[in-house]
Design a protein around this motif. Structure first.
Motif, PDB file in Angstrom:
ATOM      1  N   VAL A  11      39.233  35.884  35.211  1.00 28.36           N
ATOM      2  CA  VAL A  11      38.901  34.497  36.031  1.00 28.36           C
ATOM      3  C   VAL A  11      39.941  33.838  35.728  1.00 28.36           C
ATOM      4  N   PHE A  12      40.796  33.849  34.626  1.00 33.30           N
ATOM      5  CA  PHE A  12      41.942  33.074  34.337  1.00 33.30           C
ATOM      6  C   PHE A  12      43.247  33.728  34.657  1.00 33.30           C
ATOM      7  N   TYR A  13      43.204  34.847  35.029  1.00 32.99           N
ATOM      8  CA  TYR A  13      44.419  35.793  35.127  1.00 32.99           C
ATOM      9  C   TYR A  13      44.536  36.014  36.660  1.00 32.99           C
ATOM     10  N   ASP A  14      45.799  35.814  37.261  1.00 36.04           N
ATOM     11  CA  ASP A  14      46.021  35.956  38.574  1.00 36.04           C
ATOM     12  C   ASP A  14      47.362  36.668  38.683  1.00 36.04           C
ATOM     13  N   LYS A 121      45.564  31.389  46.636  1.00 33.65           N
ATOM     14  CA  LYS A 121      44.025  31.093  47.114  1.00 33.65           C
ATOM     15  C   LYS A 121      43.184  31.309  45.789  1.00 33.65           C
ATOM     16  N   LYS A 122      43.314  32.231  44.972  1.00 30.83           N
ATOM     17  CA  LYS A 122      42.620  32.460  43.879  1.00 30.83           C
ATOM     18  C   LYS A 122      42.603  31.259  42.856  1.00 30.83           C
ATOM     19  N   GLY A 123      43.862  30.620  42.720  1.00 34.47           N
ATOM     20  CA  GLY A 123      43.764  29.904  42.072  1.00 34.47           C
ATOM     21  C   GLY A 123      43.076  28.472  42.546  1.00 34.47           C
ATOM     22  N   LYS A 124      43.231  28.127  43.730  1.00 33.15           N
ATOM     23  CA  LYS A 124      42.180  26.979  44.380  1.00 33.15           C
ATOM     24  C   LYS A 124      40.815  27.338  43.921  1.00 33.15           C
ATOM     25  N   VAL A 125      40.309  28.591  44.279  1.00 34.88           N
ATOM     26  CA  VAL A 125      39.092  28.838  43.884  1.00 34.88           C
ATOM     27  C   VAL A 125      38.690  28.584  42.524  1.00 34.88           C
ATOM     28  N   LEU A 126      39.444  28.910  41.535  1.00 36.01           N
ATOM     29  CA  LEU A 126      39.357  28.936  40.264  1.00 36.01           C
ATOM     30  C   LEU A 126      39.025  27.368  39.715  1.00 36.01           C
TER      31      LEU A 126
END
Length: 662
Positions: A11-14, A121-126
């Motif tokens: 969840v925290f890793y991108d 994008k995944k960062g914004k969702v997170l």
């Protein structure tokens, strides 16, 4: 088990950004800050400063290929901070403003880094998930206060309990609802299982928002739902279920708004104050007649008129409100309109700089929200817009937790697709300078507290001289903490320390408009019998809070010269001119009238003495001594008719006391 742990870590890793520790620290900050008095308590500040500095260290230590930040946003932030600094230097209370300055500088650092950390994008969702989880946690914790017998929290301002009119939880839920809505209805990145969870989460938020009884929040959410309903009405790509998800809460909210407003209009037309002081009574029954927001707006305009360039200094609206209130108890720490408070506290230049920054952030976020694929920016844009509109009617943007979260969301949404950027190495220098200054400020706070607690330790051992020395050191190192300041001056006065005048000079520079503190100092001098010093500080208190009846009573009652006492009373009457229902405002007013009755009795002016005692009883009919004194004067004047009326009135209030009889 291992797969679940791996999924939680993911969840925290991108892979696109690789900010693992930094994202976790942001998650921790976003969740904990609202729980600490909405971010305004001393503990909240220490937590905010400490974790912010850890985030800076974590960001620059994670050696990855970092994205870039929008140059204009960075520049506008620095411009706003520059004018904020000028306002702080010219503040009527540097002690209060400097805390706000460090808050703002750290918000700038955090949102600048967040626009890089959550750039994908995944960062914004997170980030959206962080805020939704926080909203869920606050909602769950707030529900326990609806259980009979559960004691309310100690903090006056929080997101869990309704202390002032409505529950401030509505301020946070107003952010959560649009974020969850666009995740649920618009994006395909959320699978079916998560959509079901989001649906029930939104329903839970909606129920909690209704229970907050925040009229402004209801109307603003109603506006959002109407806009979405009209926008999707003719959209063939939207199925019937999605339309129902908008229509059902829209109908329920509309009914709630109509019912509550009709109830309050009824009580307003009845022209009476609502007597129900129960938890539900305070929430539902609010007569518009007792609404003080127009008074706060008037005060804001007077403050700006008198301080147009640099304002009174941030966090000082409370002092301006005390000074310019038209009636006793018509003051507040907030103007209940963020922009009005911004211009009255920060002045014109600071206000313009902030409007430029906020307008550009909204503009860039709106541009990104128009992209059909970027529904996250759409949710962020609407969430912050609703919160901003709500700040015209309440003080939510004056709460660190809300202000920080809104600017964090907006900066992340606005940072995408820009032409001129700054790399992480280019922003390193200003961020490190701000972080370094904040670190010094934090350490001085901690060292000051260490000396303070050491003084407490020696005070407990009855080593008062040694305790006083440590309190003095604590004040010299960190004079911005009210606990430290009060303890220091308490020992200085008690021990008649010769350095007290020098330390008063420091205090006058830092917080010279603090009426409450001057009143407290007067009480300290009264405790050692120094009446002249006490009167001096009571006059200082009244310079900054001229409508405070308690201060006037103390000053008048401790004046021994009859002529000076009458002059003080005349000054009191002059200051209170134009105040409606003055006789019903304060119990200390009855004591002032009795004091004046004694003066005129000594002057053999029974007529004046009777007049003041009658006023005392009309102000405070629950003090038997007033009736007995007036009874004696009526008897001396052989006023039988008045004696009979007084006796009836006295028995009505004290039916078992025989002294009320003729």
């Amino acid at each position: 088990m291992w797969l679940k742990l791996k999924s939680a870590v993911a969840v925290f890793y991108d892979k696109q950004s690789n900010f693992f520790i930094t994202r976790f620290l942001y998650f921790f900050l976003i969740i904990i800050l609202p729980l600490l008095s909405a971010g305004i308590s001393q503990e909240a500040k220490l937590f905010f400063y400490s974790l912010s500095l850890l985030i800076v260290v974590s960001f620059f230590s994670e050696t990855v290929n970092k994205p870039k930040i929008n140059f204009k946003i960075f520049f506008l932030w620095l411009l706003f901070i520059f004018f904020y600094l000028l306002s702080t230097i010219n503040s009527v209370s540097i002690s209060r403003s400097i805390i706000g300055l460090f808050d703002t500088m750290l918000i700038f650092v955090l949102v600048a880094l967040a626009s890089i950390v959550f750039n994908t994008k995944k960062g914004k969702v997170l980030l959206i998930y962080f805020i939704l989880f926080t909203g869920f946690l606050l909602s769950i914790l707030s529900l326990r206060y609806y259980i009979p017998g559960v004691q309310p929290p100690v903090d006056k301002i929080n997101f869990l309990y309704a202390n002032f009119g409505h529950n401030n939880l509505s301020d946070y839920l107003l952010l959560c609802f649009p974020l969850g809505y666009f995740l649920l209805i618009k994006t395909e990145l959320v699978n079916k299982k998560k959509k079901i969870i989001l649906f029930f989460l939104l329903a839970f938020f909606f129920i909690n928002l209704i229970l907050t009884f925040s009229r402004a929040s209801w109307l603003i959410l109603l506006f959002f739902l109407v806009v979405q309903f009209l926008g999707e009405k003719n959209n063939k790509s939207v199925n019937k279920l999605e339309k129902k998800l908008i229509f059902i809460p829209l109908l329920l909210l509309l009914c709630s708004v109509i019912i509550i407003f009709l109830v309050n209009i009824f009580f307003t037309l009845k022209n009476e104050k609502i007597a129900d002081t129960s938890f539900w009574g305070r929430q539902i029954l609010k007569s518009f007649q007792w609404e003080k927001r127009p008074e706060y707006i008037r005060q804001s305009l007077i403050i700006f008129k008198n301080n147009p360039i640099f304002g009174m200094g941030f966090n000082n609206f409370f002092y301006g409100s005390l000074k310019y209130q038209s009636e006793p108890r018509s003051f507040s720490a907030y103007s209940h309109n963020f922009l009005l408070q911004m211009i009255s506290e920060g002045g014109l230049f600071c206000f313009i700089a902030f409007i430029m920054l906020l307008s550009y952030l909204f503009y860039k976020s709106y541009q990104n929200s128009r992209n059909n694929d970027d529904f996250f920016s759409k949710g962020i844009f609407w969430a912050v817009l609703l919160s901003f509109v709500h700040s015209f009617f309440d003080y939510d943007w004056n709460l660190l937790a809300i202000f920080f979260t809104c600017l964090l969301l907006l900066s992340v949404s606005a940072n995408a697709k820009v032409r001129k950027n700054l790399s992480s190495s280019e922003i390193f220098f200003p961020i490190i300078i701000i972080s370094g200054i904040t670190l010094i400020f934090l350490f001085s706070n901690l060292i000051g507290l260490a000396y303070f607690y050491k003084g407490n330790f020696y005070e407990g051992k009855n080593k008062n001289i040694l305790a006083g020395e440590y309190y003095k050191k604590a004040f010299m190192i960190y004079p911005f903490n009210q606990q430290i300041v009060k303890k220091n001056f308490e020992f200085l006065i008690k021990n008649q320390d010769t350095t007290i005048n020098r330390q008063f000079k420091i205090f006058y520079v830092l917080d010279g408009s603090n009426a409450e503190f001057f009143n407290w100092i007067a009480s300290q001098y009264l405790s050692i019998g120094d009446i002249n010093k006490a009167k001096y500080f009571l006059k200082k208190a009244l310079e900054n809070d001229p409508k405070n009846i308690n201060y006037w009573y103390k000053l008048i009652s401790h004046e021994k010269n009859p002529g000076c006492k009458i002059n003080l009373f005349n000054s009191f009457v002059k200051n209170m001119s134009g105040v409606n229902n003055l006789d019903l405002t304060h119990r200390d007013l009855g004591k002032i009238y009795v004091d004046m009755a004694s003066i005129y009795f000594d002057k053999n002016d029974e007529k004046k003495s009777i007049e003041f005692l009658e006023k005392a009883i009309s102000t405070d009919p629950w003090t038997l001594d007033y009736y007995l004194k007036l009874k004696f004067l009526y008897s001396s004047a052989n006023s039988t008719e008045n004696l009979e009326k007084l006796s009836v009135d006295c028995f009505n209030h004290f039916p078992l006391d025989k002294r009320c009889g003729n």
